[in-house]
Motif scaffolding. Structure first.
Motif, PDB file in Angstrom:
ATOM      1  N   GLN A   4      98.770  66.586  54.333  1.00 42.59           N
ATOM      2  CA  GLN A   4      97.242  66.111  54.220  1.00 42.59           C
ATOM      3  C   GLN A   4      96.432  66.750  53.074  1.00 42.59           C
ATOM      4  OE1 GLN A   4      96.193  63.506  56.328  1.00 42.59           O
ATOM      5  NE2 GLN A   4      97.995  63.584  57.452  1.00 42.59           N
ATOM      6  N   ARG A   5      95.587  66.142  52.582  1.00 42.28           N
ATOM      7  CA  ARG A   5      94.534  67.024  51.680  1.00 42.28           C
ATOM      8  C   ARG A   5      93.586  67.376  52.550  1.00 42.28           C
ATOM      9  NH1 ARG A   5      93.838  69.486  46.991  1.00 42.28           N
ATOM     10  NH2 ARG A   5      91.603  68.838  45.931  1.00 42.28           N
ATOM     11  N   VAL A   6      93.454  68.792  52.414  1.00 39.44           N
ATOM     12  CA  VAL A   6      92.358  69.468  53.323  1.00 39.44           C
ATOM     13  C   VAL A   6      91.446  70.088  52.607  1.00 39.44           C
ATOM     14  CG1 VAL A   6      92.387  71.008  55.384  1.00 39.44           C
ATOM     15  CG2 VAL A   6      94.149  69.463  55.318  1.00 39.44           C
ATOM     16  N   VAL A   7      90.305  70.081  52.884  1.00 38.92           N
ATOM     17  CA  VAL A   7      88.985  70.816  52.365  1.00 38.92           C
ATOM     18  C   VAL A   7      88.401  71.783  53.474  1.00 38.92           C
ATOM     19  CG1 VAL A   7      86.758  70.921  51.392  1.00 38.92           C
ATOM     20  CG2 VAL A   7      88.418  69.395  50.548  1.00 38.92           C
ATOM     21  N   VAL A   8      88.666  73.240  53.138  1.00 35.74           N
ATOM     22  CA  VAL A   8      88.250  74.198  53.942  1.00 35.74           C
ATOM     23  C   VAL A   8      86.885  74.893  53.487  1.00 35.74           C
ATOM     24  CG1 VAL A   8      88.617  76.265  55.397  1.00 35.74           C
ATOM     25  CG2 VAL A   8      90.273  74.665  54.961  1.00 35.74           C
ATOM     26  N   THR A   9      85.629  74.420  53.928  1.00 36.37           N
ATOM     27  CA  THR A   9      84.579  75.351  53.421  1.00 36.37           C
ATOM     28  C   THR A   9      84.336  76.613  54.174  1.00 36.37           C
ATOM     29  OG1 THR A   9      82.731  74.613  54.919  1.00 36.37           O
ATOM     30  CG2 THR A   9      83.465  72.991  53.256  1.00 36.37           C
ATOM     31  N   GLY A  10      83.795  77.708  53.581  1.00 38.20           N
ATOM     32  CA  GLY A  10      83.823  78.876  54.180  1.00 38.20           C
ATOM     33  C   GLY A  10      85.227  79.553  54.148  1.00 38.20           C
ATOM     34  N   ALA A  11      85.915  79.319  53.237  1.00 38.66           N
ATOM     35  CA  ALA A  11      87.340  79.778  52.984  1.00 38.66           C
ATOM     36  C   ALA A  11      87.595  81.125  52.777  1.00 38.66           C
ATOM     37  CB  ALA A  11      88.366  78.722  52.121  1.00 38.66           C
ATOM     38  N   GLU A  47      81.516  67.651  44.006  1.00 39.69           N
ATOM     39  CA  GLU A  47      82.600  68.189  43.402  1.00 39.69           C
ATOM     40  C   GLU A  47      83.983  68.235  44.567  1.00 39.69           C
ATOM     41  OE1 GLU A  47      84.179  71.892  40.669  1.00 39.69           O
ATOM     42  OE2 GLU A  47      82.116  71.762  41.252  1.00 39.69           O
ATOM     43  N   VAL A  48      83.676  68.800  45.595  1.00 39.82           N
ATOM     44  CA  VAL A  48      84.859  69.300  46.420  1.00 39.82           C
ATOM     45  C   VAL A  48      85.158  68.280  47.649  1.00 39.82           C
ATOM     46  CG1 VAL A  48      84.450  71.646  45.865  1.00 39.82           C
ATOM     47  CG2 VAL A  48      83.385  70.697  48.041  1.00 39.82           C
ATOM     48  N   ILE A  49      84.337  67.582  47.865  1.00 39.48           N
ATOM     49  CA  ILE A  49      84.755  66.547  48.665  1.00 39.48           C
ATOM     50  C   ILE A  49      84.634  65.196  48.225  1.00 39.48           C
ATOM     51  CG2 ILE A  49      83.949  65.139  50.936  1.00 39.48           C
ATOM     52  CD1 ILE A  49      82.610  67.682  51.886  1.00 39.48           C
ATOM     53  N   THR A  50      85.935  64.626  48.142  1.00 39.61           N
ATOM     54  CA  THR A  50      86.200  63.348  47.031  1.00 39.61           C
ATOM     55  C   THR A  50      87.170  62.490  48.184  1.00 39.61           C
ATOM     56  OG1 THR A  50      88.048  64.433  46.266  1.00 39.61           O
ATOM     57  CG2 THR A  50      86.321  64.402  44.782  1.00 39.61           C
ATOM     58  N   GLY A  51      86.942  61.297  47.567  1.00 33.96           N
ATOM     59  CA  GLY A  51      87.680  60.054  48.396  1.00 33.96           C
ATOM     60  C   GLY A  51      89.181  60.274  49.012  1.00 33.96           C
ATOM     61  N   ASP A  52      89.892  61.423  48.178  1.00 37.93           N
ATOM     62  CA  ASP A  52      91.227  61.455  48.302  1.00 37.93           C
ATOM     63  C   ASP A  52      91.394  62.594  49.843  1.00 37.93           C
ATOM     64  OD1 ASP A  52      90.353  63.418  46.796  1.00 37.93           O
ATOM     65  OD2 ASP A  52      92.178  63.895  46.183  1.00 37.93           O
ATOM     66  N   VAL A  53      90.358  63.163  50.156  1.00 39.18           N
ATOM     67  CA  VAL A  53      90.338  64.208  51.108  1.00 39.18           C
ATOM     68  C   VAL A  53      90.581  63.439  52.409  1.00 39.18           C
ATOM     69  CG1 VAL A  53      89.018  65.829  52.668  1.00 39.18           C
ATOM     70  CG2 VAL A  53      88.917  65.682  49.905  1.00 39.18           C
ATOM     71  N   ASP A  54      91.608  64.086  53.329  1.00 40.91           N
ATOM     72  CA  ASP A  54      91.807  63.708  54.649  1.00 40.91           C
ATOM     73  C   ASP A  54      90.956  64.192  55.695  1.00 40.91           C
ATOM     74  OD1 ASP A  54      94.377  61.755  53.801  1.00 40.91           O
ATOM     75  OD2 ASP A  54      95.067  63.553  53.294  1.00 40.91           O
ATOM     76  N   ILE A  55      90.691  65.432  55.510  1.00 39.65           N
ATOM     77  CA  ILE A  55      90.103  66.048  56.676  1.00 39.65           C
ATOM     78  C   ILE A  55      89.329  67.342  56.117  1.00 39.65           C
ATOM     79  CG2 ILE A  55      91.909  67.469  57.543  1.00 39.65           C
ATOM     80  CD1 ILE A  55      90.837  67.414  60.330  1.00 39.65           C
ATOM     81  N   VAL A  56      87.938  67.463  56.517  1.00 35.98           N
ATOM     82  CA  VAL A  56      87.208  68.699  55.995  1.00 35.98           C
ATOM     83  C   VAL A  56      87.040  69.908  57.295  1.00 35.98           C
ATOM     84  CG1 VAL A  56      85.082  69.583  55.300  1.00 35.98           C
ATOM     85  CG2 VAL A  56      85.958  67.270  54.471  1.00 35.98           C
ATOM     86  N   PHE A  57      87.252  70.854  57.195  1.00 35.76           N
ATOM     87  CA  PHE A  57      87.300  71.792  58.077  1.00 35.76           C
ATOM     88  C   PHE A  57      85.843  72.610  57.461  1.00 35.76           C
ATOM     89  CE2 PHE A  57      91.353  70.936  58.960  1.00 35.76           C
ATOM     90  CZ  PHE A  57      91.556  71.521  60.589  1.00 35.76           C
ATOM     91  N   HIS A  58      84.784  72.314  58.381  1.00 29.83           N
ATOM     92  CA  HIS A  58      83.510  72.939  57.684  1.00 29.83           C
ATOM     93  C   HIS A  58      83.240  74.291  58.468  1.00 29.83           C
ATOM     94  CE1 HIS A  58      79.506  73.399  56.314  1.00 29.83           C
ATOM     95  NE2 HIS A  58      78.928  72.702  57.320  1.00 29.83           N
TER      96      HIS A  58
END
Length: 312
Positions: free
Chosen positions: A6-13, A64-75
């Motif tokens: 998966q393409r995962v974004v973690v904010t506060g990483a 910039e960091v949340i784009t259409g190819d992201v599967d899940i965001v951990f905020h």
């Protein structure tokens, strides 16, 4: 949802939990770690994980960091100090960050969010406190901010198609942590091995969960809970008093200090003196903590003592 490929974004990483989650997910996923480094450090972000310095209060940074190819965001990005000196900033910017993330996800079609809430949304509730306890009456600005964020996440889950997982944390402890009771006691005893000042009366009693168990639980919940909105307490079945934390830290440091107390039944305005979350819902999903509350504190203390001694 299976957290692999998966393409995962973690904010506060660059924080305690975010950095450990990024490390856990990086083996099987494409992880983007995001942090503004206002509190966390770049060194916490695991090697080999893509990192972007960005502020979730800035809509352009979020885009910039949340784009259409992201599967899940951990905020996870948030002010997390329950005794923060600028409470209005904490409340307003925590909400702004969460709203910006949700709004951007809806805009580009990212439909899965995991969000870190807190036990503080319950206020001073009967224990063990289950997820369906009501009314939710937080007593700190931090707790109020997390409850407001929960309202936003719930709205986007039910009305905008963003499947969401919300975690109500007990107290999380682990390596490189600063600003909570365990490193605070260590720092005080390194400065003065004879005397330890304890906020309140020392009888405050809460549940402590080691960050490794916390991350394992978060992944388990995402992979096994499949409602539109999934709310889970993350904690242990046991609690640890502040006096016991002092005893554990002193024992691990080989010290026998005298304790001095500032008095009162809580450490600061908005401090919930006793907290234990029910984890029956989490257990029914097939997950149990590997460490008790005392064991979590001791494991965290051992690592933090080494870190803080090396930093002297």
């Amino acid at each position: 949802m299976q957290l692999s490929e998966q393409r995962v974004v973690v904010t506060g990483a660059a924080g305690l939990v975010g950095s450990h989650l990024a490390a856990e997910l990086a083996a099987d996923n494409d992880v983007l770690a995001v942090d503004n480094l206002s509190k966390g450090t770049r060194e916490r972000v695991p090697d080999g994980v893509e990192f972007v310095e960005a502020d979730m209060c800035d809509a352009e940074d979020v885009a910039e960091v949340i784009t259409g190819d992201v599967d899940i965001v951990f905020h996870f990005a948030a002010y997390t100090d329950t005794n923060y000196g600028e409470p209005r900033v904490l409340f307003e910017e925590n909400g702004e960050m969460t709203y910006n993330v949700l709004e951007r996800m809806d805009e580009v079609g990212v439909d899965k969010l995991a969000f870190t809430s807190s036990s503080t949304v319950y206020g001073e509730a009967p224990m063990p406190t289950p997820e369906d306890y009501a009314p939710l009456e937080p007593i700190s600005i931090y707790g109020a901010s997390k409850l407001a964020d929960e309202g936003l996440v719930s709205t986007y889950a039910h009305s905008y198609g963003i499947q969401s997982w919300m975690y109500r944390f007990a107290n999380i402890v682990g390596p490189k942590q600063r600003g909570n009771v365990v490193p605070d006691f260590i720092e005080k005893l390194l400065a003065d091995p004879e005397t330890l000042t304890i906020l309140g009366n020392g009888r405050q009693e809460k549940s402590y969960l080691h960050v490794e168990d916390c991350v394992d639980a978060m992944v388990h919940v995402v992979e096994h809970a499949d409602d539109d909105l999934n709310v889970y307490n993350l904690g242990t079945r046991t609690t640890t008093s502040v006096n016991t934390i002092a005893d554990i830290v002193a024992d691990e440091m080989g010290l026998d200090p005298d304790y001095e107390y500032t008095g009162g039944d809580r450490g600061w305005t908005g401090d919930v003196p006793k907290m234990r979350l029910s984890i029956e819902k989490l257990s029914a999903l097939g997950w149990e903590p590997s460490l008790s509350s005392d064991e979590s504190v001791r494991k965290a203390a051992r690592g933090l003592i080494e870190e803080l001694r090396a930093a002297q």
